[in-house]
Design a protein around this motif. Sequence first.
Motif, mmCIF file in Angstrom:
data_model
loop_
_atom_site.group_PDB
_atom_site.id
_atom_site.type_symbol
_atom_site.label_atom_id
_atom_site.label_comp_id
_atom_site.label_asym_id
_atom_site.label_seq_id
_atom_site.Cartn_x
_atom_site.Cartn_y
_atom_site.Cartn_z
ATOM 1 N N LYS A 1 33.476 46.594 39.781
ATOM 2 C CA LYS A 1 34.384 45.414 39.328
ATOM 3 C C LYS A 1 34.624 44.456 40.363
ATOM 4 C CE LYS A 1 37.424 44.004 36.241
ATOM 5 N NZ LYS A 1 37.058 43.789 34.650
ATOM 6 N N GLU B 1 33.183 40.585 39.645
ATOM 7 C CA GLU B 1 34.131 39.426 39.624
ATOM 8 C C GLU B 1 33.793 38.608 40.417
ATOM 9 O OE1 GLU B 1 36.253 38.929 37.560
ATOM 10 O OE2 GLU B 1 36.645 40.566 36.150
ATOM 11 N N LEU B 2 33.278 39.021 41.796
ATOM 12 C CA LEU B 2 32.844 38.036 42.962
ATOM 13 C C LEU B 2 31.671 37.581 43.226
ATOM 14 C CD1 LEU B 2 35.522 39.772 45.522
ATOM 15 C CD2 LEU B 2 35.964 38.013 43.846
ATOM 16 N N PHE C 1 42.632 42.405 39.080
ATOM 17 C CA PHE C 1 41.523 41.801 39.762
ATOM 18 C C PHE C 1 41.576 40.307 39.416
ATOM 19 C CE2 PHE C 1 39.782 46.254 39.361
ATOM 20 C CZ PHE C 1 39.267 46.158 40.561
ATOM 21 N N SER C 2 42.380 39.710 38.433
ATOM 22 C CA SER C 2 42.294 38.279 38.193
ATOM 23 C C SER C 2 43.181 37.637 39.456
ATOM 24 C CB SER C 2 42.932 38.105 36.789
ATOM 25 O OG SER C 2 44.243 38.515 37.013
ATOM 26 N N VAL D 1 40.513 37.843 42.320
ATOM 27 C CA VAL D 1 39.817 36.729 42.412
ATOM 28 C C VAL D 1 40.167 35.139 42.713
ATOM 29 C CG1 VAL D 1 38.157 35.461 40.954
ATOM 30 C CG2 VAL D 1 38.305 37.820 40.670
#
Length: 215
Positions: free
Chosen positions: A74, A78-79, A176-177, A180
């Motif tokens: 993840k 995401e990154l 995770f949001s 980020v």
Amino acid sequence: MDVFVKSYGNNNCESNVSNVKALGYPIFVASSLDLNNSDGKIGDGSDSAFFFIGQGLQGSKQVPASDYYSALSKLTGELTESFEKFIYLPHPMERIDSYKIIESGFEISNSTEIAEAAILKSGYSSVQVCSISSTALINLSYVGVPSISIAGILGTDLTSVFREEILCNLECPRSFSELVQFTRKSGVISSSKALKNARQMQERFQADLPNIFES
């Protein structure tokens, strides 16, 4: 003779020994670690790198392996637009599944340096670091490296392990949001700048030693 330590012990662990004192500095700064040699440089100063520090015995047993490797995947997913390099630094006591780590998008470092030195000497133009509850993560937060714990994302409360004041420089997102958003908003710091900060802190520690012994 006084013994000087910097403890990241459990909140319920208090020392009543009179000759044990807190240094007030990250332990790697107070150690004999040589921050002046350039051994271990892997970047050429142009790439940005996201480091993940693996777990030793502490903290690793609470997280199922499937959740752990899923979190790594993840992170890279995401990154991927924010970093050119994703580097996994295994803990010496850690049992890892190399295939799953590589499959998640990380390359595994073969550095023999402790995690702090491996990151500070890496030579990347921009560095950020992530872990669950590694003390190296906390140490690096004190020299300006954007440092993120995913303990909250994985359902672990760091304040049950570390004192809240120790965590003052850490980001502890719950999703995770949030993670980020932090990586995008945090200031850019190169490994060389962070290394300079660590050297300066090491110098301050050396200068402060007489006061520590007199206290």
